[in-house]
Each structure stands twice: as C-alpha cells, then as structure tokens.
Scaffold this motif. Structure first.
Motif, PDB file in Angstrom:
ATOM      1  N   ILE A 126       0.857  -1.189   0.000  1.00 43.81           N
ATOM      2  CA  ILE A 126       0.000   0.000   0.000  1.00 43.81           C
ATOM      3  C   ILE A 126       0.891   1.237   0.000  1.00 43.81           C
ATOM      4  O   ILE A 126       2.027   1.199   0.488  1.00 43.81           O
ATOM      5  CB  ILE A 126      -0.966   0.025   1.209  1.00 43.81           C
ATOM      6  CG1 ILE A 126      -0.190  -0.018   2.525  1.00 43.81           C
ATOM      7  CG2 ILE A 126      -1.943  -1.112   1.136  1.00 43.81           C
ATOM      8  CD1 ILE A 126      -1.083   0.088   3.740  1.00 43.81           C
ATOM      9  N   PRO A 127       0.415   2.348  -0.560  1.00 49.31           N
ATOM     10  CA  PRO A 127       1.266   3.539  -0.660  1.00 49.31           C
ATOM     11  C   PRO A 127       1.542   4.176   0.702  1.00 49.31           C
ATOM     12  O   PRO A 127       0.714   4.102   1.620  1.00 49.31           O
ATOM     13  CB  PRO A 127       0.459   4.481  -1.566  1.00 49.31           C
ATOM     14  CG  PRO A 127      -0.947   3.992  -1.479  1.00 49.31           C
ATOM     15  CD  PRO A 127      -0.885   2.525  -1.226  1.00 49.31           C
ATOM     16  N   VAL A 128       2.698   4.790   0.802  1.00 47.75           N
ATOM     17  CA  VAL A 128       3.095   5.502   2.023  1.00 47.75           C
ATOM     18  C   VAL A 128       2.071   6.580   2.365  1.00 47.75           C
ATOM     19  O   VAL A 128       1.892   6.941   3.534  1.00 47.75           O
ATOM     20  CB  VAL A 128       4.501   6.116   1.833  1.00 47.75           C
ATOM     21  CG1 VAL A 128       4.872   7.046   2.972  1.00 47.75           C
ATOM     22  CG2 VAL A 128       5.547   5.006   1.690  1.00 47.75           C
ATOM     23  N   GLU A 129       1.375   7.075   1.352  1.00 48.08           N
ATOM     24  CA  GLU A 129       0.385   8.139   1.546  1.00 48.08           C
ATOM     25  C   GLU A 129      -0.656   7.776   2.602  1.00 48.08           C
ATOM     26  O   GLU A 129      -1.212   8.644   3.269  1.00 48.08           O
ATOM     27  CB  GLU A 129      -0.306   8.421   0.212  1.00 48.08           C
ATOM     28  CG  GLU A 129      -1.297   9.562   0.251  1.00 48.08           C
ATOM     29  CD  GLU A 129      -1.980   9.772  -1.086  1.00 48.08           C
ATOM     30  OE1 GLU A 129      -2.682  10.782  -1.232  1.00 48.08           O
ATOM     31  OE2 GLU A 129      -1.810   8.923  -1.976  1.00 48.08           O
ATOM     32  N   ASN A 130      -0.910   6.449   2.787  1.00 47.85           N
ATOM     33  CA  ASN A 130      -1.934   6.020   3.736  1.00 47.85           C
ATOM     34  C   ASN A 130      -1.632   6.418   5.178  1.00 47.85           C
ATOM     35  O   ASN A 130      -2.539   6.455   6.002  1.00 47.85           O
ATOM     36  CB  ASN A 130      -2.117   4.494   3.661  1.00 47.85           C
ATOM     37  CG  ASN A 130      -2.949   4.089   2.469  1.00 47.85           C
ATOM     38  OD1 ASN A 130      -2.814   4.663   1.397  1.00 47.85           O
ATOM     39  ND2 ASN A 130      -3.811   3.114   2.626  1.00 47.85           N
ATOM     40  N   MET A 131      -0.360   6.667   5.503  1.00 44.09           N
ATOM     41  CA  MET A 131      -0.063   7.046   6.889  1.00 44.09           C
ATOM     42  C   MET A 131       0.310   8.516   7.020  1.00 44.09           C
ATOM     43  O   MET A 131       0.614   8.982   8.114  1.00 44.09           O
ATOM     44  CB  MET A 131       1.065   6.170   7.454  1.00 44.09           C
ATOM     45  CG  MET A 131       2.406   6.292   6.754  1.00 44.09           C
ATOM     46  SD  MET A 131       3.673   5.302   7.593  1.00 44.09           S
ATOM     47  CE  MET A 131       5.040   5.481   6.423  1.00 44.09           C
ATOM     48  N   VAL A 132       0.260   9.252   5.913  1.00 41.25           N
ATOM     49  CA  VAL A 132       0.701  10.649   5.940  1.00 41.25           C
ATOM     50  C   VAL A 132      -0.282  11.553   6.678  1.00 41.25           C
ATOM     51  O   VAL A 132       0.131  12.495   7.365  1.00 41.25           O
ATOM     52  CB  VAL A 132       0.928  11.148   4.490  1.00 41.25           C
ATOM     53  CG1 VAL A 132       1.034  12.665   4.436  1.00 41.25           C
ATOM     54  CG2 VAL A 132       2.194  10.523   3.914  1.00 41.25           C
ATOM     55  N   THR A 133      -1.569  11.260   6.577  1.00 40.41           N
ATOM     56  CA  THR A 133      -2.575  12.154   7.158  1.00 40.41           C
ATOM     57  C   THR A 133      -2.354  12.368   8.652  1.00 40.41           C
ATOM     58  O   THR A 133      -2.449  13.482   9.160  1.00 40.41           O
ATOM     59  CB  THR A 133      -3.991  11.596   6.920  1.00 40.41           C
ATOM     60  OG1 THR A 133      -4.199  11.433   5.511  1.00 40.41           O
ATOM     61  CG2 THR A 133      -5.038  12.543   7.471  1.00 40.41           C
ATOM     62  N   ARG A 134      -2.051  11.292   9.378  1.00 35.19           N
ATOM     63  CA  ARG A 134      -1.867  11.440  10.828  1.00 35.19           C
ATOM     64  C   ARG A 134      -0.630  12.277  11.150  1.00 35.19           C
ATOM     65  O   ARG A 134      -0.592  12.960  12.171  1.00 35.19           O
ATOM     66  CB  ARG A 134      -1.807  10.066  11.494  1.00 35.19           C
ATOM     67  CG  ARG A 134      -0.606   9.225  11.161  1.00 35.19           C
ATOM     68  CD  ARG A 134      -0.807   7.802  11.644  1.00 35.19           C
ATOM     69  NE  ARG A 134      -1.614   7.047  10.707  1.00 35.19           N
ATOM     70  CZ  ARG A 134      -2.036   5.816  10.947  1.00 35.19           C
ATOM     71  NH1 ARG A 134      -1.777   5.237  12.096  1.00 35.19           N
ATOM     72  NH2 ARG A 134      -2.752   5.172  10.051  1.00 35.19           N
ATOM     73  N   PHE A 135       0.378  12.261  10.247  1.00 32.19           N
ATOM     74  CA  PHE A 135       1.554  13.106  10.473  1.00 32.19           C
ATOM     75  C   PHE A 135       1.207  14.580  10.231  1.00 32.19           C
ATOM     76  O   PHE A 135       1.687  15.467  10.941  1.00 32.19           O
ATOM     77  CB  PHE A 135       2.701  12.687   9.545  1.00 32.19           C
ATOM     78  CG  PHE A 135       3.113  11.245   9.696  1.00 32.19           C
ATOM     79  CD1 PHE A 135       3.036  10.621  10.931  1.00 32.19           C
ATOM     80  CD2 PHE A 135       3.558  10.516   8.607  1.00 32.19           C
ATOM     81  CE1 PHE A 135       3.391   9.279  11.074  1.00 32.19           C
ATOM     82  CE2 PHE A 135       3.927   9.191   8.743  1.00 32.19           C
ATOM     83  CZ  PHE A 135       3.842   8.571   9.971  1.00 32.19           C
ATOM     84  N   GLN A 136       0.374  14.812   9.217  1.00 26.02           N
ATOM     85  CA  GLN A 136      -0.070  16.188   8.960  1.00 26.02           C
ATOM     86  C   GLN A 136      -0.859  16.732  10.147  1.00 26.02           C
ATOM     87  O   GLN A 136      -0.685  17.889  10.541  1.00 26.02           O
ATOM     88  CB  GLN A 136      -0.929  16.214   7.687  1.00 26.02           C
ATOM     89  CG  GLN A 136      -0.147  15.905   6.424  1.00 26.02           C
ATOM     90  CD  GLN A 136      -1.033  15.747   5.208  1.00 26.02           C
ATOM     91  OE1 GLN A 136      -2.121  15.189   5.294  1.00 26.02           O
ATOM     92  NE2 GLN A 136      -0.583  16.235   4.066  1.00 26.02           N
ATOM     93  N   ARG A 137      -1.722  15.883  10.719  1.00 25.83           N
ATOM     94  CA  ARG A 137      -2.473  16.304  11.908  1.00 25.83           C
ATOM     95  C   ARG A 137      -1.524  16.623  13.062  1.00 25.83           C
ATOM     96  O   ARG A 137      -1.705  17.607  13.784  1.00 25.83           O
ATOM     97  CB  ARG A 137      -3.432  15.192  12.344  1.00 25.83           C
ATOM     98  CG  ARG A 137      -4.657  15.019  11.468  1.00 25.83           C
ATOM     99  CD  ARG A 137      -5.699  16.105  11.720  1.00 25.83           C
ATOM    100  NE  ARG A 137      -6.118  16.204  13.101  1.00 25.83           N
ATOM    101  CZ  ARG A 137      -7.083  15.488  13.648  1.00 25.83           C
ATOM    102  NH1 ARG A 137      -7.731  14.587  12.934  1.00 25.83           N
ATOM    103  NH2 ARG A 137      -7.435  15.679  14.911  1.00 25.83           N
ATOM    104  N   LEU A 138      -0.523  15.758  13.256  1.00 22.86           N
ATOM    105  CA  LEU A 138       0.435  15.951  14.347  1.00 22.86           C
ATOM    106  C   LEU A 138       1.166  17.272  14.212  1.00 22.86           C
ATOM    107  O   LEU A 138       1.293  18.037  15.178  1.00 22.86           O
ATOM    108  CB  LEU A 138       1.437  14.789  14.374  1.00 22.86           C
ATOM    109  CG  LEU A 138       2.527  14.863  15.439  1.00 22.86           C
ATOM    110  CD1 LEU A 138       1.929  14.669  16.829  1.00 22.86           C
ATOM    111  CD2 LEU A 138       3.601  13.821  15.180  1.00 22.86           C
ATOM    112  N   VAL A 139       1.651  17.562  12.998  1.00 17.89           N
ATOM    113  CA  VAL A 139       2.376  18.817  12.762  1.00 17.89           C
ATOM    114  C   VAL A 139       1.464  20.009  13.010  1.00 17.89           C
ATOM    115  O   VAL A 139       1.859  20.989  13.652  1.00 17.89           O
ATOM    116  CB  VAL A 139       2.947  18.854  11.324  1.00 17.89           C
ATOM    117  CG1 VAL A 139       3.526  20.230  11.018  1.00 17.89           C
ATOM    118  CG2 VAL A 139       4.017  17.787  11.150  1.00 17.89           C
TER     119      VAL A 139
END
Length: 677
Positions: free
Chosen positions: A359-372
């Motif tokens: 699965i693409p790395v993009e699937n876990m990016v959203t939670r990092f954006q929220r964290l930042v």
C-alpha cells in the motif's frame, strides 16, 4: 445484517480518511472550493450511510457538520482556524462514535454534547442541538416563494439491497428538501413464486418543489449513485405543488405504471395526461452503456484473507524448496525441469501476492499532517509539512510498524529542531519552518527521509553529555557520525528541560529499536542551523526474503541478501587469533565475528573457512562461517518469547528437507559488536 454493518464501518473509515485529508488541505488553502465540496460530499455520504445502519448519533452529528460546511459552501461563512479546530475534533469524535457504536462512554457523551454546542455556535444563534428536533432542523430556513419544481426518476438496481442500502431512506431524505409527491413504480414486481426478498423491484418518481439547486438534489444520491439509474430535470421555475389544478391532474396520472417527464411537463402546461403503460427508460443509451462498461477495477478484500494467502504462498515456497532437493537427489532430467518450472511460477506468485499487500506511504501521511498542525499550534511555531514520493508502496505490516517511529521523529523535529518564528527571523531564515517526508525505492529497499530546516544537532553538546554520562572518556577521539549515534542510546537526551512532547530520552532509542525489529537501518545527518535528516532504510516486505544460506558444522543460517557485500575464503589459522579481531579485505581491515566461537560450536573446524562481508551504511563487517551454500528464498518465522532477546538472531526458516535455519540479523550483530568494543 451484521455483515452489512461491518461493510459500512469499512466504508465509513474510508470516508473519514477522505474528510481528514481534505480538511488538512482546506486548512492550508481556506478558499479552495474543491476541498470544501469534497468535505461536504463525504459528510453527506457518511450521514446517509449511518442512518441506514442505525448509527443515529453519527447521522445527527454529521448532519450538523454538513450544515456548517453548507454555510461555507454558500458563502455565508468563511473558513477560520477556529472552524477547522472544531472540524478536526469532530472528525476524531466520529471515529469514537463509530468504534463505540451504541455503548457510548460517559466521556464520549460529554464530548458529544460539547461539540454539538460548538457546531451550533458556527451555525448561528437560532440553531439548536436537540436531536429530537432533527427533522425540523433539516427543513428549517425554508421560505415560501422562489421555489422550482423538479421531476426525479429514481430506479434502484435489482441488487441494491444486497449492499445493505435502503432506498426508502434516500427517498425520505429527498422529501426533506421541500414539498413533494412520491409515486412508486410497481410494474416490475414479479409473481409471489418468483419473488426474491433480497432484490429490489420498485422505482420511484418524485415531483419536488424546493428552493435548493439541482446540485443539492443530486447530493442526496451520492451514496447510491452507482447502484441506481437516476434522472433529475427541472420542469418549472414555479412551485407547481402549490397549484391545486396541477395536483389534481398529477393524481389522475398516478394510475400509470410509470410517469414520464413529458407527462409531468404536459400536466404543468395544463394538458390532461394519457393513460399510459410502461415506458422506455429515460436514461440515454450512452449513459446505460457507460454503466454497463464500468467494469470493476478493484475489490475490497479483508486483511485476514490476505494474511492467509501470504501464509499459503510461504508454505508453497518451502515445499518448492523441498521439491528442488528431491529432484537433485534423484537426478532425473524431467523431474529437474518440472522443479525449475515450478520454482519460476512460485517466484512470480510470491511477487504478485506480496504486491497485493503493498500500500502507498500516503496512507499514513494524514496522521503526520495532523500531528504537525496540532503541535505547531500548541508551541506557537509556524511549520509546513511537505511530502514527496508518497506513492511509494510498502508492505501493509511494515507501514503499520513505521507509524510510531516516524511520530517520534516528527515530534523531535517540532520540539528540538524547528526554531520559533522570531529566532528564525534573526537567523535570516523564513519564519515558516518545514518538515519534509520523502520516500523512494533503492534496490530491494525503501528509503524514507524525514528532514527539517531547523537548528540542527550540536555535536559539541552531544559529546559533552556523553562525557558527563560516562559513555566516553576525555581522551577518546569520537567525531562525526559516531557522535550523532549517541542519541539512539536509551535515556540519552541533550534537552535541558522536560516537556510533555519530549526531553526524557525515550524517543530516539525507541525509533532505533522499532526500525531494527523491521530489519531496517537508521542514519542521521545534521548540520548546525541548516537542519537534520533522519534516513530510514527498510525492506519491502517482512514475510519472505532473498537470503544467503551458510552453514557451521551441521547448523544452517540465513543472512539477508541485501546486506551481503561479498564472500571471501580464509585459512582457519587466519581467523583464530587475529590482531584486534580484524581481517584484511581488499584495501583495508574490517572487524569480524567468528560465529563458531559465538555459538559455542566445538566440533573440528574445516581447514578453509569463509567470511561473508556484510555492509550497513558505510560500515563493513565480517561473519566467519564454515561454508557458503548459496542463495535461498527464506520464509520467515518468529522465534517465540523464549528466544526473543537473542542478540544475533531475529527469526528462523524451514529448509526444503525440514531442517531449521536461523536468520542472522546484521543490524543486531553490528550493534552488539560495537557495544562490546
């Protein structure tokens, strides 16, 4: 019904992910109408679906949020930081409502009421949050006059009920948009003996007088648009349902099996309707052909089924290795040819099967954006989170294991790396800091780089803390990469104060340990006032690897092939008493481990032994073994709790003849040797 409920939960989680992604984009670009539209549609779909499956709290809650975004969409309000804060809290709350179902905790109920009050504040002073008045709220604000009348033909497909969809709820929601007359089409209902209770045979014609636009009407069908034939046409700019003569003529036409739009238009012009039977479908041949040719390009498969498929392929790889051994022992050309063909097919099947679970790395990016977003607001820092190469694919289990380590890295970048806007301005930097996540392929590995443009890591401070902690002595010459590696030691921190984000020295050692468990490597690059980059090097998959099979006496070991640099032969005497435990390879000396001694194997050694040179980053290391047998596809198995703390072994595999071979972990070997030195 439960299977449909689980399907709804899966689809709802997808919708929530879309909500989160689009909300993050909207917070960066508050005037972007496309993001607003995506959020509104996701809210609308979630509302309609939750109502069908009895998630009443989600139904009402998302309706309130949908109303708030409708005000944004219509230009009555603008997107503010306060609005987005409530949006993100609402998204998190919907996740909780979904997980707790009808067993809501007191904390969840309190949060539910608090958020409803916050949303009511966005909607204005006249908006209540009493869930018992929901039907009134959905139609509140309707003003007589300015209405148009629409003809709507809604024909659900026969299998729509099998998807867990209730078309009656769609019709019911449509009627909340204004004044309506609903005419069911019953002509396709078969005789009782041929009736399938799981099939839908009914269609509906709805005449609707409303102030909303055609686009708003279509939004009602978002959740079922692929499961129905739909025609929406404006037939008048007036409120025809307030005309008694029109209603009389319409009632006279209800005896028809199906009313065409031309019939309704004729009634609107004052013509009496003809008694007509079934009529051809209103959709054009082009639309029908598009629906027929809309082949399914993807399917949803449960992760349990994928795991089972992986296990079966793993067993097939093991059995194929056994077949290869048997064919070599029998020495039959036909059998050997068959074995080689099966090996080729097995490799292709293995690669395709593992490709399914990528699965693409993009699937876990959203939670990092929220964290930042959340931490930067909390610490009054202006930070942008950028990504590159998020279409890079990795094993599902690998991505799940990476979330926590990357969270730690990003927290450290926000807390220790990125300076406050005032400090950045004094240094001549842009006031907005940047954290960048970059992913790309490198051979059989995926490289992930998490970098920031902050103050960097001061090697002088690290060395001083290492001296104070007794990790090094004052006369030791430690510099460069070796100094930076100290931050991976348990309890090591250069922070002068402890915050709830970091400073206790329990972050980067966790990163090192987690990445090692994933058979990966971690490297740090940093420059004062330029920033820091953490580089993660990871294998594509965890279940089957290409390895180098070696032996010591009657024991077998596998070394991951991506670590192997070369193999060299040495006389036994050269390996027994080396100076400083070094051997000469090519143009220099490298350290090595004599594995016979390490594993306490006391049988007689062969006269000539082999050293496998492994490489980790810029570090070369030797592993002395009796024999190198060759490449081998290793199906990895865990060792179990009793052997979990082994320093050099990370797993095992079963060879074709049933013998167990242990998997050597190059990361643990190099780390263990370094600490001993």
């Amino acid at each position: 019904m439960e299977q449909f409920k689980y399907k709804f939960i899966e689809e709802a989680l997808d919708l929530i992910l879309d909500l989160e992604k689009s909300s993050l984009k909207l917070s960066e670009d508050p005037t972007n109408e496309e993001h607003i539209e995506v959020i509104f549609r996701a809210m609308h779909s979630l509302k309609g679906a939750s109502a069908m499956f009895g998630f009443d709290k989600i139904d009402f809650f998302t309706h309130q949020m949908e109303s708030a975004f409708d005000r944004i969409r219509s230009g009555q309000d603008i997107v503010t930081d306060h609005f987005m804060d409530i949006t993100f809290k609402s998204i998190d709350h919907i996740k909780v409502l979904l997980s707790e179902d009808d067993k809501l905790s007191p904390e969840t109920l309190d949060n539910h009421e608090m958020l409803l009050k916050s949303i009511a504040g966005l909607l204005g002073p006249n908006t209540g949050n009493d869930e018992g008045n929901e039907s009134n709220e959905k139609t509140s604000g309707t003003i007589m006059g300015g209405k148009s009348t629409y003809y709507i033909c809604f024909e659900p497909k026969k299998d729509i009920l099998k998807n867990g969809t209730n078309p009656l709820l769609t019709v019911k929601e449509l009627t909340t948009l204004g004044t309506s007359r609903v005419i069911p089409g019953l002509a396709k209902i078969p005789d009782f003996a041929e009736l399938d209770v799981h099939s839908c045979y009914v269609s509906w014609v709805i005449v609707l007088s409303t102030e909303v636009s055609e686009k708003d009407i279509r939004d009602v069908f978002i959740f079922v648009d692929l499961d129905c034939n739909l025609l929406i046409k404006k037939i008048s700019d007036k409120d025809l349902l307030s005309d008694e003569e029109f209603i009389k003529l319409l009632d006279a036409a209800v005896t028809s099996d199906k009313i065409q739009v031309s019939d309704i238009e004729g009634i609107a012009e004052g013509r009496k309707p003809n008694k007509v039977g079934p009529v051809p479908e209103e959709h054009t041949e082009k639309v029908q052909r598009a629906i027929r040719e809309n082949n399914i390009s993807s399917i949803r498969v449960s992760s349990d089924k994928l795991d089972e498929l992986i296990n079966l392929v793993s067993e097939l790889v093991t059995r194929q290795a056994g077949l290869s051994l048997v064919s070599e022992r029998i020495d039959n050309k036909e059998l050997m040819q068959l074995s080689e063909d099966i090996e080729k097919i097995t490799r292709r099947l293995r690669d395709n099967t593992f490709g399914i679970r990528l699965i693409p790395v993009e699937n876990m990016v959203t939670r990092f954006q929220r964290l930042v977003r959340e931490l930067s607001n909390e610490m009054n820092k202006d930070i942008a989170f950028q990504t590159e190469g998020t279409d890079t694919e990795m094993d599902k289990n690998m991505i799940e294991g990476l979330v926590d380590p990357i969270m730690h890295i990003i927290r450290n970048s926000i807390d220790h790396g990125i300076e406050c806007p005032e400090v950045r301005k004094e240094k001549g930097k842009p006031q907005r800091g940047e954290i960048r996540l970059k992913a790309y392929y490198s051979g059989a590995n995926v490289i992930m780089e998490i970098s920031d443009d902050g103050k960097g890591i001061d090697p002088v401070r690290i060395k001083k803390r290492a001296l104070d902690s007794g990790l090094i002595s004052s006369d030791e010459d430690v510099a460069g990469k070796d100094i930076l590696d100290f931050i991976f030691l348990p309890g090591f921190s250069t922070s002068e104060s402890i915050t709830k984000i970091s400073g206790r020295g329990v972050g980067m050692d966790v990163v090192k340990r987690k990445i090692s468990e994933l058979r990966g490597e971690v490297e740090i690059k940093s420059e004062i006032d330029k920033g820091t980059t953490i580089i993660l090097k990871l294998p594509l998959t965890l279940s089957i690897i290409d390895g180098l099979l070696v032996s010591i006496d009657n024991s077998f070991f596998v070394i991951p092939l991506n670590f192997v640099n070369k193999c060299m032969e040495f006389k036994h005497q050269e390996l027994i008493n080396p100076v400083n435990n070094l051997i000469y390879v090519n143009d220099g000396h490298i350290p090595f481990i004599y594995l016979r001694k390490e594993f306490n194997i006391k049988t007689e050694s062969p006269a000539n032994e082999e050293v496998v040179v492994i490489r980790q980053g810029d570090t070369f290391f030797g592993l002395a073994v009796d024999h190198v047998i060759g490449e081998y596809q290793a199906v990895l198995k865990t060792l179990g709790l009793m052997y979990k703390q082994q320093e050099l072994i990370s797993g095992a595999t079963i060879l074709g003849d049933g013998t167990v071979a242990l998997l050597l972990d190059p990361n643990k070997i190099i780390s263990s040797f370094s600490y001993r030195e």
